[in-house]
Design an enzyme around this catalytic site. Structure first.
Site, PDB file in Angstrom:
ATOM      1  N   PRO A   1     -22.671  13.969  -5.417  1.00 43.58           N
ATOM      2  CA  PRO A   1     -23.428  13.539  -6.348  1.00 43.58           C
ATOM      3  C   PRO A   1     -23.822  12.212  -5.900  1.00 43.58           C
ATOM      4  CG  PRO A   1     -23.095  15.038  -7.680  1.00 43.58           C
ATOM      5  CD  PRO A   1     -21.985  14.644  -6.386  1.00 43.58           C
TER       6      PRO A   1
ATOM      7  N   GLU B   1     -14.767  19.452 -11.495  1.00 40.82           N
ATOM      8  CA  GLU B   1     -14.869  18.349 -11.496  1.00 40.82           C
ATOM      9  C   GLU B   1     -15.573  17.378 -10.706  1.00 40.82           C
ATOM     10  OE1 GLU B   1     -17.187  17.526 -15.270  1.00 40.82           O
ATOM     11  OE2 GLU B   1     -16.562  20.235 -15.029  1.00 40.82           O
TER      12      GLU B   1
ATOM     13  N   ARG C   1     -31.469  21.363  12.998  1.00 37.54           N
ATOM     14  CA  ARG C   1     -32.512  22.262  14.161  1.00 37.54           C
ATOM     15  C   ARG C   1     -32.788  20.789  14.435  1.00 37.54           C
ATOM     16  NH1 ARG C   1     -37.020  20.007  11.765  1.00 37.54           N
ATOM     17  NH2 ARG C   1     -38.502  21.465  11.247  1.00 37.54           N
TER      18      ARG C   1
ATOM     19  N   ASP D   1     -39.751  15.483  16.902  1.00 36.88           N
ATOM     20  CA  ASP D   1     -40.012  13.984  17.636  1.00 36.88           C
ATOM     21  C   ASP D   1     -40.937  13.480  16.285  1.00 36.88           C
ATOM     22  OD1 ASP D   1     -40.427  14.205  21.085  1.00 36.88           O
ATOM     23  OD2 ASP D   1     -38.490  14.704  19.798  1.00 36.88           O
TER      24      ASP D   1
END
Ligand code: ADE
Length: 237
Positions: free
Chosen positions: A89, A116, A154, A169
């Site tokens: 994060p 943690e 993808r 595109d």
């Protein structure tokens, strides 16, 4: 492209990576993905990979030894220089631009944290690109790695099939997708806009662009919109 995922939970990746677009890409040889467990490189008979933080505090941290050893073993199996990614994060926010950049790399190594967090020397001792999938905290980097893999795979040429290539595109235009409809034309009194039934492709394209711009302005005013006539709406969802 080859992707190595280093994780405490390799088994959670299997169902996702063998399904749908990612599964097809792997089957078709566009991508190969290996998941390796840190536990296989633990140094004791209990296969420990974590320990308490020096200085006290809650939770457990992933230790340097098993992480460095896993990475070195995985990287010794191939030639070339991988792009190493640490899912955290605290990392740089993931955007389509970052995804597109990573999709050009021949080899990615993704490190998933758990507990943690990591011993800081994993961050500082290994050249990694730290990436966050959003401003919230997951219990581990695994879902984040799956998000990243999906978004990258993808984009690999051929992953979406011919009819989707153009849409791909236009992702860089950064607008949200226009509304879409399928049969029936009338569902419980909710009807499909007439323009979509008109058969006038120019008009339909214009309507879609306009809808995409309006929707983007309304929902995501933070997204940069270029010249209106260069817009090709694609960001789904
Ligand atoms: N690990 C835990 N939370 C995360 C997040 N938001 N992004 C990437 N990795 C994470």
């Amino acid at each position: 492209m080859h992707i190595d995922v280093l994780t405490l939970f390799p088994e959670v990746f299997d169902p996702y990576l063998s399904t749908s677009i990612v599964g097809r890409a792997v089957e078709g040889g566009l991508a190969s993905i290996d998941c390796t467990s840190f536990r296989d490189f633990a140094h004791d008979k209990h296969r420990s990979v974590d320990d308490r933080p020096f200085g006290g505090g809650p939770g457990m941290l992933l230790m340097c030894g098993p992480i460095f050893d896993t990475l070195e073993d995985v990287e010794s199996r191939r030639t070339g220089e991988p792009v190493r990614i640490l899912l955290t994060p605290q990392g740089e926010p993931l955007t389509q631009r970052v995804v597109a950049e990573l999709a050009t790399a021949p080899w990615l190594v993704m490190l998933c944290g758990h507990y943690e967090g990591f011993d800081e020397r994993i961050r500082t001792g290994i050249p990694v690109r730290e990436i966050s999938i959003g401003d919230y905290v997951l219990s581990g980097g695994e879902p984040a790695a799956m998000v990243l893999i999906d978004a990258i795979v993808r984009l690999l040429p051929g992953a979406l099939g011919a009819e989707h290539a153009a849409a791909d595109d236009s992702f860089s235009s950064g607008v949200l997708e226009h509304p879409q409809y399928t049969r029936p034309r009338d569902f419980r009194g909710m009807t499909v806009p007439d323009v979509l039934l008109s058969g006038d492709h120019g008009k339909i394209a214009g309507w879609r662009s306009e809808q995409a711009i309006q929707r983007t302005h309304r929902r995501r005013p933070d997204l940069a919109i270029d010249k209106p006539n260069s817009l090709r709406p694609t960001a789904s969802g």
